[in-house]
Write a protein that holds these residues in place. Sequence first.
Motif, PDB file in Angstrom:
ATOM      1  N   GLY A  70       0.814  -1.214   0.000  1.00 40.21           N
ATOM      2  CA  GLY A  70       0.000   0.000   0.000  1.00 40.21           C
ATOM      3  C   GLY A  70       0.844   1.257   0.000  1.00 40.21           C
ATOM      4  N   VAL A  71       1.951   1.224   0.740  1.00 39.79           N
ATOM      5  CA  VAL A  71       2.872   2.367   0.760  1.00 39.79           C
ATOM      6  C   VAL A  71       3.442   2.613  -0.639  1.00 39.79           C
ATOM      7  N   VAL A  72       3.931   1.540  -1.276  1.00 38.13           N
ATOM      8  CA  VAL A  72       4.506   1.675  -2.627  1.00 38.13           C
ATOM      9  C   VAL A  72       3.446   2.173  -3.608  1.00 38.13           C
ATOM     10  N   LEU A  73       2.263   1.584  -3.536  1.00 34.03           N
ATOM     11  CA  LEU A  73       1.177   1.981  -4.445  1.00 34.03           C
ATOM     12  C   LEU A  73       0.822   3.449  -4.254  1.00 34.03           C
ATOM     13  N   GLY A  74       0.731   3.890  -2.996  1.00 35.59           N
ATOM     14  CA  GLY A  74       0.428   5.288  -2.712  1.00 35.59           C
ATOM     15  C   GLY A  74       1.496   6.236  -3.201  1.00 35.59           C
ATOM     16  N   GLN A  75       2.757   5.804  -3.074  1.00 39.56           N
ATOM     17  CA  GLN A  75       3.865   6.641  -3.543  1.00 39.56           C
ATOM     18  C   GLN A  75       3.881   6.755  -5.061  1.00 39.56           C
ATOM     19  N   VAL A  76       3.584   5.663  -5.747  1.00 40.26           N
ATOM     20  CA  VAL A  76       3.565   5.679  -7.218  1.00 40.26           C
ATOM     21  C   VAL A  76       2.398   6.524  -7.732  1.00 40.26           C
TER      22      VAL A  76
END
Length: 487
Positions: A154-160
């Motif tokens: 979720g962190v990676v997805l939010g950052q992208v």
Amino acid sequence: MVASAASGGTLQYGYNLAIMNTPATFIQTFVNETFLERWDMLLEDYQVTLVWTIIVSIFSLGGFAGALIAGPLTIRFGRKKCLLLNNIFLMTGALLAVTSRAAKSFEMIIIARVLVGINAGISMNVQPMYFGESAPKHLRGAVSLSSAVFTAFGVVLGQVVGIREILGSEPCWQYLLASNAIPGVIQLLTLPWFPESPRYLLIDRGDKEACINALRRLRGCEVQSSELDEMLQEQAATKGMKHRGPWELFSDRSVRWQLITVMIISSAMQLCGNDSIYFYASYVFKEAGISADKIQYITIGTGTCEFLACILCNLLIERKGRRFLLMGGYILMTIWAVVFTIALSFEHYTSWMPYLSMACIFTYILSFGMGPAGVTGILSTELFDQTARPAAYMISGSMMWLNLFIIGMIFPFLVSGLSEFCFVPFGAVCLLSALFVGLFLPETKGKSLSAITSEFHKLNFKGQEEKCASQTTAQYQLGEVCLSTAL
């Protein structure tokens, strides 16, 4: 089942941590423009920072409220239905976020953050409980740890999604804040097809047939008698007992050290400062000397680090055990906090020091993902029985969210106030946490609840056992004296 539950569950926690970083400047400008239009006044820089900090950190207070109501909700509705109902908070928050700009109301953003915080607070408690109760004993750690994997994803997805080329631009930031509704819709469409927790069905509802059907669907084969027997033993042990409230756990000596353990480890998970890096990545990397145009791309690397580390931890947890990964993660974090402090102290004297600082942030996050990120959520499932588990998650979740709120509020001021020494307090927390785990936490890998309880029994009743042992010895010695005299 894991992917379906987590898409609208712990993924939301990581996603809502990450999406607030890139649009920080745009939302701060929006707040200032709102004040100017309403009251014909411009805010000072520190006032804008304060309002922004409230917008970011109020998410944690929502999470605290969610953690408090998660226990009663799971008892009444069950684990699966609770996750589905939880989307009410998410969808309402997304609606407020997407309409806040048109309504020219930054207060709507604050309310939206509270609601998605409640959603995250409930899912962070209910999802690990659902997974831990549904998984077979030999895979319990790996399945429960998938909650942390989806948090990191979720962190990676939010950052992208949050980079300026996608939704992190000035015209689109309100859509970025509302984009968390999409994973929630995926969960609503898929989770109803999967079974409820078998332990909940058997122990809480007393429905043995539904439990066997759920086990058969989850295992893909006939139910093993040993697994069902263990559940039946727990059902017999808790028969006639009501679900306990948090206040009852505090007064129960038989779970004293279990409670102390989950409270300390849950607090340490936030007081170590890892999640605050996602809240305020721009502040951290700016302090480390990274140029502003590169920061949004470097922050994606931080989330990717934790995601990869959580996957590796998922593969290792049933081999190395909980205690090893938890203690090892905190020891490594202590080391990187020291190196980071040294690098920040000498960044003005050596040209390559900013890159060492950046590397320390990545290794700090990697170490967190290797242990504390995943193992922390498993402990409440493994240390408490069915009647105490919801209350234990309420307490551990409350500690986690309260400490996240405290760190979220003070982090920007900590960075500006302590400057190059900003990670010294976090390093101290990591060192103390590693010592506590090493001294007091027994290994729980592959053990039944009764075996884990007997390990903690020695700590919970240590004083009484020593007293009883000394009384027995004295009586034995007295008997020897009498016998000698008689002879």
